[in-house]
Design an enzyme around this catalytic site. Sequence first.
Site, PDB file in Angstrom:
ATOM      1  N   TYR A 199       4.983  -1.628  -9.738  1.00 27.29           N
ATOM      2  CA  TYR A 199       3.562  -2.086  -8.592  1.00 27.29           C
ATOM      3  C   TYR A 199       4.003  -1.418  -7.080  1.00 27.29           C
ATOM      4  CZ  TYR A 199       8.766  -3.378  -6.362  1.00 27.29           C
ATOM      5  OH  TYR A 199       9.865  -2.858  -5.877  1.00 27.29           O
ATOM      6  N   CYS A 200       2.919  -1.808  -5.816  1.00 26.06           N
ATOM      7  CA  CYS A 200       2.461  -1.379  -5.364  1.00 26.06           C
ATOM      8  C   CYS A 200       2.372  -2.990  -4.645  1.00 26.06           C
ATOM      9  CB  CYS A 200       2.210  -0.351  -5.659  1.00 26.06           C
ATOM     10  SG  CYS A 200       0.086  -0.333  -5.857  1.00 26.06           S
ATOM     11  N   THR A 201       1.723  -1.864  -2.839  1.00 27.43           N
ATOM     12  CA  THR A 201       1.756  -3.257  -1.772  1.00 27.43           C
ATOM     13  C   THR A 201      -0.174  -4.585  -2.612  1.00 27.43           C
ATOM     14  OG1 THR A 201       1.610  -2.096  -0.381  1.00 27.43           O
ATOM     15  CG2 THR A 201       0.559  -3.723   0.416  1.00 27.43           C
ATOM     16  N   ILE A 228       2.000  -6.257  -4.512  1.00 32.88           N
ATOM     17  CA  ILE A 228       3.094  -7.645  -3.932  1.00 32.88           C
ATOM     18  C   ILE A 228       2.807  -9.122  -3.409  1.00 32.88           C
ATOM     19  CG2 ILE A 228       5.015  -7.799  -2.570  1.00 32.88           C
ATOM     20  CD1 ILE A 228       5.136  -5.072  -2.333  1.00 32.88           C
TER      21      ILE A 228
END
Length: 350
Positions: A199-201, A228
């Site tokens: 996952y990332c932003t 996110i």
Amino acid sequence: MPVLHNRISNDALKAKMLVESEPRTTISFYKYFHIADPKATRDALYQLFTALNVFGRVYLAHEGINAQISVPASNVETFRAQLYAFDPALEGLRLNIALDDDGKSFWVLRMKVRDRIVADGIDDPHFDASNVGEYLQAAEVNAMLDDPDALFIDMRNHYEYEVGHFENALEIPADTFREQLPKAVEMMQAHKDKKIVMYCTGGIRCEKASAWMKHNGFNKVWHIEGGIIEYARKAREQGLPVRFIGKNFVFDERMGERISDEIIAHCHQCGAPCDSHTNCKNDGCHLLFIQCPVCAEKYKGCCSEICCEESALPPEEQRRRRAGRENGNKIFNKSRGRLNTTLGIPDPTE
């Protein structure tokens, strides 16, 4: 011939934005697709965005587009329609709407052509960026968090992880995305039988990272759709527990979106609970670090007594001292105990 770049000073533009009365919406989006002529595409999009009074940061490359922008609320639907009509590849594109937004995220439009929309350092001609892991949506994310056979991998930089992350997520300690990719492969070698969730932003980094992991022999790879931002939005809309703890660092003037009430980071000066990033007020430093209100007052927004003293000097003396210093601002890296050169508000493509 239309002007295809900004010609007004940053200070003037920021002052104008701060007194704007119309609300703005902060939006991020990306798309991996082939752009035959990035320069021509850039110029056409610049005119479209300017006509709608869009601010923000947009990168284009042969591999696609990556954007973080601010749009007047009254223009959001027009913007959406025109973006979707611009290229068939963009039709129906997911737009990530900011979770914690005061509308003051950007004050100028900067649109650049680059080699990649995310600086990944990959030079393997056999790498297929389209062979990505499976998407996970909010309910599936929560189920994976409860699965003992799943490992969550945070594909953001160390200063992003420090202020917020998913429960028990593994940090890949690095200053840039290009450093993280080989480290992720190395760190996961002993866990090839596990389910790997990346996952990332907003999704752009973990999507490419999932393809890189598959390229390196990992078969059970997932990534969170929309990152996110989209996870938290959908979890709230669906009444699901939000399992991200703390603050989501963002690459604009806000420097963060509050996801949960927990404060998991600490002031880099006194150690008090705090997750507010700032840049040192000394123009010769601009270190990105975490500072609590007490230390902000004590050090006048600076990272140290030395910077506090230097920032109080006459402007000409400050310029003299800065002459010959290494250019660029720095990021406090607590894990390495040193400073690292990068941009003031870090570049999300790094």
